[in-house]
Design a protein around this motif. Structure first.
Motif, short mmCIF file in Angstrom:
data_model
loop_
_atom_site.label_atom_id
_atom_site.label_comp_id
_atom_site.label_asym_id
_atom_site.label_seq_id
_atom_site.Cartn_x
_atom_site.Cartn_y
_atom_site.Cartn_z
N SER A 132 -3.03 -30.01 -75.84
CA SER A 132 -3.78 -29.11 -74.97
C SER A 132 -5.18 -29.64 -74.65
N SER A 133 -5.36 -30.95 -74.69
CA SER A 133 -6.68 -31.49 -74.42
C SER A 133 -6.63 -32.57 -73.35
N LEU A 134 -7.78 -32.81 -72.78
CA LEU A 134 -7.96 -33.88 -71.80
C LEU A 134 -9.09 -34.75 -72.33
N THR A 135 -8.92 -36.05 -72.25
CA THR A 135 -9.91 -36.96 -72.80
C THR A 135 -10.63 -37.70 -71.69
N LEU A 136 -11.95 -37.63 -71.70
CA LEU A 136 -12.78 -38.40 -70.79
C LEU A 136 -13.27 -39.61 -71.57
N SER A 137 -12.36 -40.54 -71.78
CA SER A 137 -12.67 -41.68 -72.65
C SER A 137 -12.13 -42.95 -72.05
N ILE A 138 -12.97 -43.93 -72.01
CA ILE A 138 -12.52 -45.24 -71.56
C ILE A 138 -13.00 -46.34 -72.48
N THR A 168 -9.07 -23.64 -67.62
CA THR A 168 -10.07 -23.40 -68.67
C THR A 168 -9.42 -23.46 -70.05
N LYS A 169 -8.13 -23.72 -70.09
CA LYS A 169 -7.38 -23.69 -71.35
C LYS A 169 -7.56 -24.95 -72.19
N HIS A 170 -7.80 -26.08 -71.55
CA HIS A 170 -7.80 -27.35 -72.27
C HIS A 170 -9.16 -27.70 -72.87
N THR A 171 -9.11 -28.24 -74.07
CA THR A 171 -10.30 -28.83 -74.67
C THR A 171 -10.54 -30.16 -73.98
N ILE A 172 -11.80 -30.48 -73.73
CA ILE A 172 -12.15 -31.75 -73.11
C ILE A 172 -12.87 -32.59 -74.15
N LEU A 173 -12.32 -33.76 -74.45
CA LEU A 173 -12.95 -34.70 -75.37
C LEU A 173 -13.86 -35.61 -74.58
N VAL A 174 -15.14 -35.63 -74.93
CA VAL A 174 -16.14 -36.42 -74.23
C VAL A 174 -16.50 -37.63 -75.06
N SER A 175 -16.36 -38.79 -74.45
CA SER A 175 -16.68 -40.04 -75.10
C SER A 175 -18.02 -40.56 -74.60
#
Length: 168
Positions: free
Chosen positions: A11-17, A43-50
């Motif tokens: 349930s997450s989206l990752t902003l990671s490269i 609005t459901k997904h956690t966003i992982l910020v790199s």
């Protein structure tokens, strides 16, 4: 039997490269735009910020925190989590001898205290070291640290290019 890490990844989206040598202000602007665009859709997904510098925790305060630190990115759903990496050898978790945990613990403590104070959480999505007893001891200490600070550290995933037969 639900696994919290599995649920998070589902349930997450990752902003990671695992970026490096980026203009951190431009990366922060891009990250902010991505968060706001995602929130238009869900609005459901956690966003992982790199961050930059390969998302290394030990470099975060110097290179990334001034632009990406707690409170600087706005998430209307308040479901943002920081994504960190940390390898303990010179070879990206492949075959090198690890530096002692004493060389890392202060940075982990500082980042943990800051995230706790500001109400943010983190995930250690990559870490590792070479196939040596010193690396195994370091990983053991790291995992104990993360466990003691589970109010901030949501969890971890190991990563590395391990030798066949390695105990790590």
């Amino acid at each position: 039997n639900n696994c919290p890490i599995q649920e998070l990844f589902e349930s997450s989206l990752t902003l990671s490269i695992p970026a490096h040598d980026l203009d951190i202000e431009k990366w922060a602007d891009t990250t902010q735009e991505a968060i706001l665009a995602i929130r238009i859709v869900t609005t459901k997904h956690t966003i992982l910020v790199s961050s930059t510098q390969f998302a290394r925790l030990v470099d975060w305060q110097s290179f990334s925190m001034p632009a990406l630190g707690p409170g600087l990115l706005q998430d209307p759903a308040n479901r943002t989590m920081y994504d960190f990496h940390q390898y303990f050898d010179d070879l990206g978790g492949a075959y090198g001898m690890c530096e002692p945990w004493a060389g890392y613990v202060q940075r982990f403590e500082e980042v943990t205290a800051l995230l706790r104070r500001t109400g943010y959480r983190a995930l250690l999505t990559e870490f590792g070291g070479g196939p040596f007893p010193q690396c195994a001891q370091l990983v053991s200490r790291l995992l104990a640290f993360l466990d003691r600070n589970s109010d901030v550290w949501y969890g971890w995933t190991a990563w590395g290019s391990f030798d066949i037969g390695s105990d790590l």
